[in-house]
Write a protein that holds these residues in place. Structure first.
Motif, PDB file in Angstrom:
ATOM      1  N   SER A 351       7.706  29.050  13.051  1.00 37.73           N
ATOM      2  CA  SER A 351       8.239  29.864  12.087  1.00 37.73           C
ATOM      3  C   SER A 351       9.212  31.008  12.657  1.00 37.73           C
ATOM      4  CB  SER A 351       7.064  30.488  11.268  1.00 37.73           C
ATOM      5  OG  SER A 351       6.310  29.547  10.731  1.00 37.73           O
ATOM      6  N   VAL A 352      10.216  31.128  12.290  1.00 36.78           N
ATOM      7  CA  VAL A 352      11.101  31.953  12.360  1.00 36.78           C
ATOM      8  C   VAL A 352      11.639  33.077  11.619  1.00 36.78           C
ATOM      9  CG1 VAL A 352      13.713  31.949  13.751  1.00 36.78           C
ATOM     10  CG2 VAL A 352      12.335  29.908  13.569  1.00 36.78           C
ATOM     11  N   GLY A 353      11.731  34.074  12.234  1.00 36.79           N
ATOM     12  CA  GLY A 353      12.391  35.270  11.494  1.00 36.79           C
ATOM     13  C   GLY A 353      13.801  35.843  12.256  1.00 36.79           C
ATOM     14  N   VAL A 354      14.786  36.119  11.356  1.00 39.78           N
ATOM     15  CA  VAL A 354      15.921  36.393  11.741  1.00 39.78           C
ATOM     16  C   VAL A 354      16.452  37.682  11.475  1.00 39.78           C
ATOM     17  CG1 VAL A 354      18.375  35.810  11.799  1.00 39.78           C
ATOM     18  CG2 VAL A 354      16.652  33.893  11.504  1.00 39.78           C
ATOM     19  N   ALA A 355      17.083  38.508  12.090  1.00 41.77           N
ATOM     20  CA  ALA A 355      17.661  39.993  11.682  1.00 41.77           C
ATOM     21  C   ALA A 355      19.117  40.052  12.548  1.00 41.77           C
ATOM     22  CB  ALA A 355      16.759  41.069  12.207  1.00 41.77           C
ATOM     23  N   ALA A 356      19.865  40.897  11.977  1.00 45.69           N
ATOM     24  CA  ALA A 356      21.174  40.954  12.677  1.00 45.69           C
ATOM     25  C   ALA A 356      21.755  42.382  12.369  1.00 45.69           C
ATOM     26  CB  ALA A 356      22.274  40.073  11.736  1.00 45.69           C
ATOM     27  N   HIS A 357      22.715  42.977  13.045  1.00 45.53           N
ATOM     28  CA  HIS A 357      23.197  44.166  12.875  1.00 45.53           C
ATOM     29  C   HIS A 357      24.892  43.980  13.407  1.00 45.53           C
ATOM     30  CE1 HIS A 357      24.131  48.604  13.738  1.00 45.53           C
ATOM     31  NE2 HIS A 357      23.014  48.457  13.106  1.00 45.53           N
ATOM     32  N   PRO A 358      25.770  44.815  12.607  1.00 48.36           N
ATOM     33  CA  PRO A 358      26.927  44.622  12.765  1.00 48.36           C
ATOM     34  C   PRO A 358      27.742  44.968  14.029  1.00 48.36           C
ATOM     35  CG  PRO A 358      26.616  46.000  10.924  1.00 48.36           C
ATOM     36  CD  PRO A 358      25.547  45.663  11.445  1.00 48.36           C
ATOM     37  N   GLU A 372       9.286  41.447  11.068  1.00 47.29           N
ATOM     38  CA  GLU A 372       9.005  41.487   9.613  1.00 47.29           C
ATOM     39  C   GLU A 372       9.507  40.277   8.770  1.00 47.29           C
ATOM     40  OE1 GLU A 372      10.354  44.858   7.705  1.00 47.29           O
ATOM     41  OE2 GLU A 372       9.562  46.388   9.313  1.00 47.29           O
ATOM     42  N   ALA A 373      10.683  39.617   9.105  1.00 48.45           N
ATOM     43  CA  ALA A 373      10.898  38.448   8.410  1.00 48.45           C
ATOM     44  C   ALA A 373      10.249  37.178   9.051  1.00 48.45           C
ATOM     45  CB  ALA A 373      12.551  38.049   9.042  1.00 48.45           C
ATOM     46  N   LEU A 374       9.570  37.254  10.147  1.00 48.89           N
ATOM     47  CA  LEU A 374       8.735  36.184  10.663  1.00 48.89           C
ATOM     48  C   LEU A 374       7.405  36.364   9.934  1.00 48.89           C
ATOM     49  CD1 LEU A 374       7.903  34.116  12.680  1.00 48.89           C
ATOM     50  CD2 LEU A 374       7.155  36.022  14.243  1.00 48.89           C
ATOM     51  N   HIS A 375       6.778  37.504   9.772  1.00 52.37           N
ATOM     52  CA  HIS A 375       5.621  37.616   8.896  1.00 52.37           C
ATOM     53  C   HIS A 375       6.006  36.949   7.591  1.00 52.37           C
ATOM     54  CE1 HIS A 375       2.052  39.445   7.593  1.00 52.37           C
ATOM     55  NE2 HIS A 375       2.556  39.847   6.688  1.00 52.37           N
ATOM     56  N   ALA A 376       6.974  37.311   6.783  1.00 54.74           N
ATOM     57  CA  ALA A 376       7.225  36.603   5.610  1.00 54.74           C
ATOM     58  C   ALA A 376       7.217  35.086   5.709  1.00 54.74           C
ATOM     59  CB  ALA A 376       8.380  37.149   4.993  1.00 54.74           C
ATOM     60  N   ALA A 377       7.723  34.770   6.770  1.00 56.05           N
ATOM     61  CA  ALA A 377       7.819  32.901   6.909  1.00 56.05           C
ATOM     62  C   ALA A 377       6.510  32.452   7.111  1.00 56.05           C
ATOM     63  CB  ALA A 377       8.814  32.861   8.119  1.00 56.05           C
ATOM     64  N   LYS A 378       5.651  33.309   7.781  1.00 54.41           N
ATOM     65  CA  LYS A 378       4.264  33.060   8.084  1.00 54.41           C
ATOM     66  C   LYS A 378       3.388  32.718   6.547  1.00 54.41           C
ATOM     67  CE  LYS A 378       3.738  32.311  12.393  1.00 54.41           C
ATOM     68  NZ  LYS A 378       3.069  31.042  13.020  1.00 54.41           N
ATOM     69  N   THR A 379       3.701  34.072   5.851  1.00 56.05           N
ATOM     70  CA  THR A 379       3.239  34.071   4.695  1.00 56.05           C
ATOM     71  C   THR A 379       3.534  33.127   3.615  1.00 56.05           C
ATOM     72  OG1 THR A 379       2.948  36.731   5.025  1.00 56.05           O
ATOM     73  CG2 THR A 379       2.811  36.009   2.812  1.00 56.05           C
ATOM     74  N   GLY A 381       4.077  30.289   3.980  1.00 55.72           N
ATOM     75  CA  GLY A 381       3.824  28.560   4.277  1.00 55.72           C
ATOM     76  C   GLY A 381       4.067  28.108   5.658  1.00 55.72           C
ATOM     77  N   ARG A 382       4.486  29.013   6.690  1.00 55.91           N
ATOM     78  CA  ARG A 382       4.909  28.413   8.065  1.00 55.91           C
ATOM     79  C   ARG A 382       6.109  27.321   8.060  1.00 55.91           C
ATOM     80  NH1 ARG A 382      -0.563  28.993   7.852  1.00 55.91           N
ATOM     81  NH2 ARG A 382      -1.556  30.624   9.317  1.00 55.91           N
ATOM     82  N   ASN A 383       6.538  27.037   9.227  1.00 56.26           N
ATOM     83  CA  ASN A 383       7.430  25.929   9.553  1.00 56.26           C
ATOM     84  C   ASN A 383       8.625  26.117   8.590  1.00 56.26           C
ATOM     85  OD1 ASN A 383       8.703  23.826  10.694  1.00 56.26           O
ATOM     86  ND2 ASN A 383       7.418  22.218   9.393  1.00 56.26           N
ATOM     87  N   ARG A 384       9.141  27.560   8.422  1.00 48.37           N
ATOM     88  CA  ARG A 384      10.297  27.847   7.809  1.00 48.37           C
ATOM     89  C   ARG A 384      11.182  28.960   8.598  1.00 48.37           C
ATOM     90  NH1 ARG A 384       9.059  28.343   2.685  1.00 48.37           N
ATOM     91  NH2 ARG A 384      10.416  29.833   2.021  1.00 48.37           N
ATOM     92  N   VAL A 385      12.288  29.440   8.072  1.00 45.07           N
ATOM     93  CA  VAL A 385      13.158  30.193   8.493  1.00 45.07           C
ATOM     94  C   VAL A 385      13.227  31.355   7.607  1.00 45.07           C
ATOM     95  CG1 VAL A 385      15.440  30.840   9.402  1.00 45.07           C
ATOM     96  CG2 VAL A 385      14.433  28.924  10.268  1.00 45.07           C
ATOM     97  N   GLU A 386      13.072  32.413   7.753  1.00 45.67           N
ATOM     98  CA  GLU A 386      13.132  33.642   6.876  1.00 45.67           C
ATOM     99  C   GLU A 386      14.158  34.758   7.631  1.00 45.67           C
ATOM    100  OE1 GLU A 386      10.803  36.185   3.471  1.00 45.67           O
ATOM    101  OE2 GLU A 386      10.396  34.103   3.966  1.00 45.67           O
ATOM    102  N   ALA A 387      15.060  35.145   6.755  1.00 48.27           N
ATOM    103  CA  ALA A 387      16.045  36.098   7.365  1.00 48.27           C
ATOM    104  C   ALA A 387      16.245  37.248   6.328  1.00 48.27           C
ATOM    105  CB  ALA A 387      17.425  35.592   7.426  1.00 48.27           C
TER     106      ALA A 387
END
Length: 431
Positions: A351-358, A372-379, A381-387
């Motif tokens: 599972s992957v969480g993505v964050a960015a800054h200018p 935090e985005a990774l925690h959302a991906a786990k919640t 269902g896993r095996n997903r990307v959340e940004a």
């Protein structure tokens, strides 16, 4: 008394210089071997042995060809040439290259063989030219090996190139001088003047080279310790500290200072279950496999790190959209590679969480947002990307309008978009 001592001239003949060179070479050789006993860098043994062999050859030269029985007349010169070849081999070994035994031995063996030809030995200038060419060749090769090392700072690479190159150039002067003068006149001039100059220059070169070797060895030791402190021993990737250092370097570069930075945080799904079902050995193989997949799925200029356990992170200059695409590429590649590990069907996913800054900013804060985005991906269902959606200070809009105006997502249903509360933000999430 002082005036009388100042007016007295002390002759600096070749024999005196050879005695000094023998003592200095032996002392430097022992000193380099002692340095090897402290740092255990194999190249130091070759440098030390080369100095000891060179000092022994100078001692034989001082003793004369007939003082030691059963020793060929050409042996002292051959040993000096061999020491030059060993210094070149030590430079290769220092930078992890193989020793070329044939090339290292070619110079002294050629010298001994050619000196047996009567027509060659009859002309003294031939010996001077051949010996000068061999010494210059080995010295220029040593300079080339030191120059090929790209990890050293330029301030330290220039002396490592200049000192041996100057030594090789000095040894080319006798060739031109002996060629311009008649046979007897040229040899007498060389014997009276240039041999003393060459011995003195060789002595200075030996001291300077030993100093450069010790400086390079110190840099190698410091770099090794620094690498160990910034590297994960299992995967060879950066650890958390190494990633933070890389982020600081990236933010300090003018070319990337104004570009956005994206951070990805990875967590292997159900890793505890993998360890329980297949054992820790397979679990370590899964960790190493993910490190390889993540590195191969990203650019050479991107940074991949193992934060600890089954958690990884990556950082690169790019937008959030680019980060989502990279994260999805890594996820898909690992899902395929993780089906079978070490001959066992594992079915590992990530599972992957993505964050960015200018622009490059506090890496710890970006890691926290990506986690935090990774925690959302786990919640979810896993095996997903959340940004994380970039926060925009704009008037609130109806949810339907916000969804319609959102950027287009890559194809597939494994990516969700999230916006987490920041200071002054709305805290709204859309999935």
């Amino acid at each position: 008394m002082l005036d009388h001592g100042t007016a007295t001239q002390i002759p600096l003949d070749v024999t005196t210089l050879l005695i000094v060179a023998t003592c200095v070479a032996a002392l430097l050789g022992l000193f380099l071997l002692f340095a090897w006993s402290q740092d255990r860098i194999r190249a130091l043994t070759w440098w030390g042995a080369a100095y000891l062999i060179g000092g022994f050859a100078a001692a034989l030269w001082i003793a004369g060809p007939h003082s030691v029985p059963f020793i060929p007349e050409t042996l002292p010169s051959a040993l000096l040439l061999l020491s030059c070849g060993m210094i070149w081999s030590a430079a290769r070994l220092f930078h992890g290259r193989k020793i070329l035994w044939v090339s290292m031995s070619f110079g002294p063996l050629s010298w001994m063989m050619v000196c047996t030809w009567p027509w060659f030995s009859a002309a003294g200038a031939n010996r001077v030219i051949l010996a000068s060419l061999i010494v210059a060749a080995y010295t220029f090769l040593t300079a080339a090996e030191l120059w090929r090392e790209r990890r050293k700072a330029l301030i330290n690479r220039w002396p490592a190139l200049f000192v041996p190159a100057l030594h090789g150039a000095v040894f080319l002067f006798p060739i031109a001088i002996s060629g311009m003068m008649p046979e007897q006149s040229g040899i007498v001039t060389l014997a009276a003047g240039w041999i003393a100059v060459l011995v003195l220059e060789t002595l200075l070169y030996a001291v300077g080279t030993a100093f450069i070797v010790l400086v390079l060895t110190k840099e190698r030791t410091v770099r090794t310790h620094k690498t160990a402190a910034l590297t994960d021993p299992l995967t060879g990737l950066y650890n958390r500290r190494g990633l933070i250092e890389a982020a600081r370097e990236l933010g300090a570069k003018p070319a990337t200072r104004a570009k956005p930075m994206t951070v990805l945080v990875f967590d292997l799904d159900q890793f505890k279950s993998i360890n329980e079902r297949f054992g820790h050995a397979v679990g370590e193989d899964v960790i190493k496999l993910f490190g390889t997949v993540a590195t191969n799925s990203m650019r050479v200029t991107d940074f991949v790190a193992r934060l600890g356990g089954q958690e990884f992170a990556a950082m690169f200059s790019g937008t959030l959209d680019e980060g989502i695409l990279v994260a999805e590429r890594v996820r898909v590649a690992f899902e395929r590679a993780g089906c079978a590990v070490s001959g066992r069907y594992v079915g590992a996913t990530v599972s992957v969480g993505v964050a960015a800054h200018p622009a490059p900013t506090n890496i710890d804060a970006m890691l926290a947002r990506a986690e935090e985005a990774l925690h959302a991906a786990k919640t979810a269902g896993r095996n997903r990307v959340e940004a994380e959606l970039p926060h925009v200070d704009a008037p609130a809009a109806p949810l339907a309008a916000a969804v319609e105006d959102a950027p287009a997502l890559p194809s597939g249903n494994t990516i969700a978009w999230s916006s987490y509360r920041r200071p002054g933000g709305s805290g709204r999430r859309a999935a």
